[in-house]
Structure formats: structure tokens, C-alpha cells
Enzyme design. Structure first.
Site, mmCIF file in Angstrom:
data_model
loop_
_atom_site.group_PDB
_atom_site.id
_atom_site.type_symbol
_atom_site.label_atom_id
_atom_site.label_comp_id
_atom_site.label_asym_id
_atom_site.label_seq_id
_atom_site.Cartn_x
_atom_site.Cartn_y
_atom_site.Cartn_z
ATOM 1 N N ASP A 31 0.853 -1.192 0.000
ATOM 2 C CA ASP A 31 0.000 0.000 0.000
ATOM 3 C C ASP A 31 0.890 1.244 0.000
ATOM 4 O O ASP A 31 1.893 1.311 0.703
ATOM 5 C CB ASP A 31 -0.914 -0.007 1.236
ATOM 6 C CG ASP A 31 -2.068 0.972 1.091
ATOM 7 O OD1 ASP A 31 -3.217 0.529 0.968
ATOM 8 O OD2 ASP A 31 -1.808 2.209 1.095
ATOM 9 N N ILE A 32 0.497 2.226 -0.782
ATOM 10 C CA ILE A 32 1.299 3.440 -0.922
ATOM 11 C C ILE A 32 1.254 4.293 0.346
ATOM 12 O O ILE A 32 2.118 5.145 0.557
ATOM 13 C CB ILE A 32 0.806 4.246 -2.154
ATOM 14 C CG1 ILE A 32 1.902 5.139 -2.689
ATOM 15 C CG2 ILE A 32 -0.459 5.022 -1.844
ATOM 16 C CD1 ILE A 32 1.591 5.714 -4.068
ATOM 17 N N ASN A 88 -12.658 -3.229 2.913
ATOM 18 C CA ASN A 88 -13.546 -2.075 2.953
ATOM 19 C C ASN A 88 -14.526 -2.221 1.793
ATOM 20 O O ASN A 88 -14.110 -2.422 0.643
ATOM 21 C CB ASN A 88 -12.742 -0.786 2.830
ATOM 22 C CG ASN A 88 -11.868 -0.535 4.053
ATOM 23 O OD1 ASN A 88 -12.230 -0.907 5.160
ATOM 24 N ND2 ASN A 88 -10.717 0.080 3.851
ATOM 25 N N GLN A 95 -14.551 2.606 1.269
ATOM 26 C CA GLN A 95 -13.865 2.032 0.100
ATOM 27 C C GLN A 95 -13.641 3.147 -0.911
ATOM 28 O O GLN A 95 -14.588 3.840 -1.302
ATOM 29 C CB GLN A 95 -14.701 0.908 -0.533
ATOM 30 C CG GLN A 95 -13.995 0.268 -1.732
ATOM 31 C CD GLN A 95 -14.796 -0.868 -2.373
ATOM 32 O OE1 GLN A 95 -15.901 -1.202 -1.931
ATOM 33 N NE2 GLN A 95 -14.241 -1.449 -3.422
ATOM 34 N N HIS A 101 -10.326 -5.433 -3.115
ATOM 35 C CA HIS A 101 -8.960 -5.610 -2.618
ATOM 36 C C HIS A 101 -9.002 -5.967 -1.149
ATOM 37 O O HIS A 101 -9.781 -5.404 -0.385
ATOM 38 C CB HIS A 101 -8.112 -4.343 -2.829
ATOM 39 C CG HIS A 101 -8.745 -3.083 -2.343
ATOM 40 N ND1 HIS A 101 -9.755 -2.426 -3.033
ATOM 41 C CD2 HIS A 101 -8.540 -2.360 -1.217
ATOM 42 C CE1 HIS A 101 -10.121 -1.355 -2.354
ATOM 43 N NE2 HIS A 101 -9.400 -1.287 -1.237
ATOM 44 N N HIS A 103 -6.954 -5.783 2.281
ATOM 45 C CA HIS A 103 -5.818 -5.180 2.988
ATOM 46 C C HIS A 103 -5.263 -6.246 3.930
ATOM 47 O O HIS A 103 -6.025 -6.813 4.733
ATOM 48 C CB HIS A 103 -6.266 -4.011 3.864
ATOM 49 C CG HIS A 103 -6.798 -2.820 3.141
ATOM 50 N ND1 HIS A 103 -6.073 -1.659 2.974
ATOM 51 C CD2 HIS A 103 -8.005 -2.586 2.558
ATOM 52 C CE1 HIS A 103 -6.807 -0.759 2.331
ATOM 53 N NE2 HIS A 103 -7.987 -1.297 2.067
HETATM 54 P P1 AMP Z 1 -9.773 1.428 0.268
HETATM 55 O O1 AMP Z 1 -9.950 2.686 1.052
HETATM 56 O O2 AMP Z 1 -10.116 0.185 1.027
HETATM 57 O O3 AMP Z 1 -10.459 1.505 -1.084
HETATM 58 O O4 AMP Z 1 -8.210 1.293 0.030
HETATM 59 C C1 AMP Z 1 -7.537 1.764 -1.080
HETATM 60 C C2 AMP Z 1 -6.074 1.700 -0.737
HETATM 61 O O5 AMP Z 1 -5.322 1.863 -1.929
HETATM 62 C C3 AMP Z 1 -5.599 2.771 0.242
HETATM 63 O O6 AMP Z 1 -5.064 2.158 1.414
HETATM 64 C C4 AMP Z 1 -4.528 3.536 -0.550
HETATM 65 O O7 AMP Z 1 -3.456 3.944 0.246
HETATM 66 C C5 AMP Z 1 -4.134 2.502 -1.591
HETATM 67 N N1 AMP Z 1 -3.555 3.040 -2.826
HETATM 68 C C6 AMP Z 1 -4.046 4.032 -3.596
HETATM 69 N N2 AMP Z 1 -3.259 4.236 -4.661
HETATM 70 C C7 AMP Z 1 -2.243 3.335 -4.568
HETATM 71 C C8 AMP Z 1 -1.101 3.040 -5.357
HETATM 72 N N3 AMP Z 1 -0.836 3.712 -6.485
HETATM 73 N N4 AMP Z 1 -0.262 2.051 -4.946
HETATM 74 C C9 AMP Z 1 -0.518 1.381 -3.812
HETATM 75 N N5 AMP Z 1 -1.592 1.603 -3.020
HETATM 76 C C10 AMP Z 1 -2.439 2.570 -3.391
#
Ligand code: AMP
Length: 115
Positions: A31-32, A88, A95, A101, A103
């Protein structure tokens, strides 16, 4: 389905990511914006929008996705200390990316209940 999400672009290698596990069914990457010492996202190669779609999916797709999450956690060395898997789902759960996805969170004692 709607336009490509950021995770479609990550799968297509149009956006860089740090892979930690992959097989023919799933792709796992860091995760970024990590919320724990280990914070990895696992996505199926076949897109669904959210966990809510699993009820309609082929059980073999669900099984290979879940097994991929477990394999990714094992590869990350989280089995001994334990870890949390979070999906989420929808707006109340915040979400933000409409591509299912998991986590995987670990590497420290996690609080409960989450916010
Ligand atoms: P959600 O809120 O469950 O939809 O989680 C989306 C997740 O994607 C968040 O934890 C973000 O930090 C992660 N995210 C968004 N863009 C990227 C990316 N380019 N690379 C890795 N993780 C990302």
C-alpha cells in the site's frame, strides 16, 4: 464495467507498484500509504467492484482469491505474529477504489475495534 481504476493500471504495469506475491489468480503489492509496518493489498486478476460481488462469483474464483491472500500473508512472514485482513466495502466502510482488494495489515499489535 466502468473506466479502469488505479488498480487496473497497476495490474497492467501502467502505474508502478512493489509486488510482494503473485500467481495466476492474484497480485499483491505494498500500500502506498501504509497504516501498519506491513500493509499490503491483494487483488484478483479478474476485476470485481467489491466484496459484495463475491456472492455472485464462481466459487473457484473466490477460493483462489482467498488462498492468494493467505499465501501473500505467509510470504510476508506474518503467520507467527498474526495479521488482519480487511475488505472495505462501499461508502460506509470508506472504500475508495472500486476494485475489490484485501488489505493485509500486520507487524505490530493492532487495535480493535477499528474506527
Ligand atoms: P480502500 O480505502 O479500502 O479503497 O483502500 C484503497 C487503498 O489503496 C488505500 O489504502 C490507498 O493507500 C491505496 N492506494 C491508492 N493508490 C495506490 C497506489 N498507487 N499504490 C498502492 N496503493 C495505493
Amino acid at each position: 464495467m466502468s473506466e479502469p481504476t488505479i488498480f487496473d493500471k497497476i495490474l497492467a504495469k501502467e502505474i508502478p507498484s512493489e509486488a510482494v506475491y503473485e500467481d495466476e489468480h492474484v497480485y499483491a503489492f505494498r500500500d502506498i500509504s501504509p497504516q501498519a509496518p506491513v500493509h499490503v493489498l491483494v487483488i484478483p486478476r479478474k476485476r470485481m467492484q467489491s466484496f459484495a460481488d463475491l456472492q455472485h462469483a464462481d466459487p473457484s474464483v473466490v477460493a483462489s482469491f482467498m488462498q492468494g491472500v493467505s499465501k501473500a500473508a505467509a510470504k510476508l512472514g506474518l503467520e507467527e505474529g498474526g495479521y488482519r485482513v480487511v475488505f472495505n466495502t462501499g461508502s460506509d466502510a470508506l472504500q475508495t477504489v472500486p476494485y475489490i482488494h484485501a488489505h493485509i495489515l500486520g507487524g505490530r499489535k493492532l487495535g480493535w475495534p477499528p474506527g
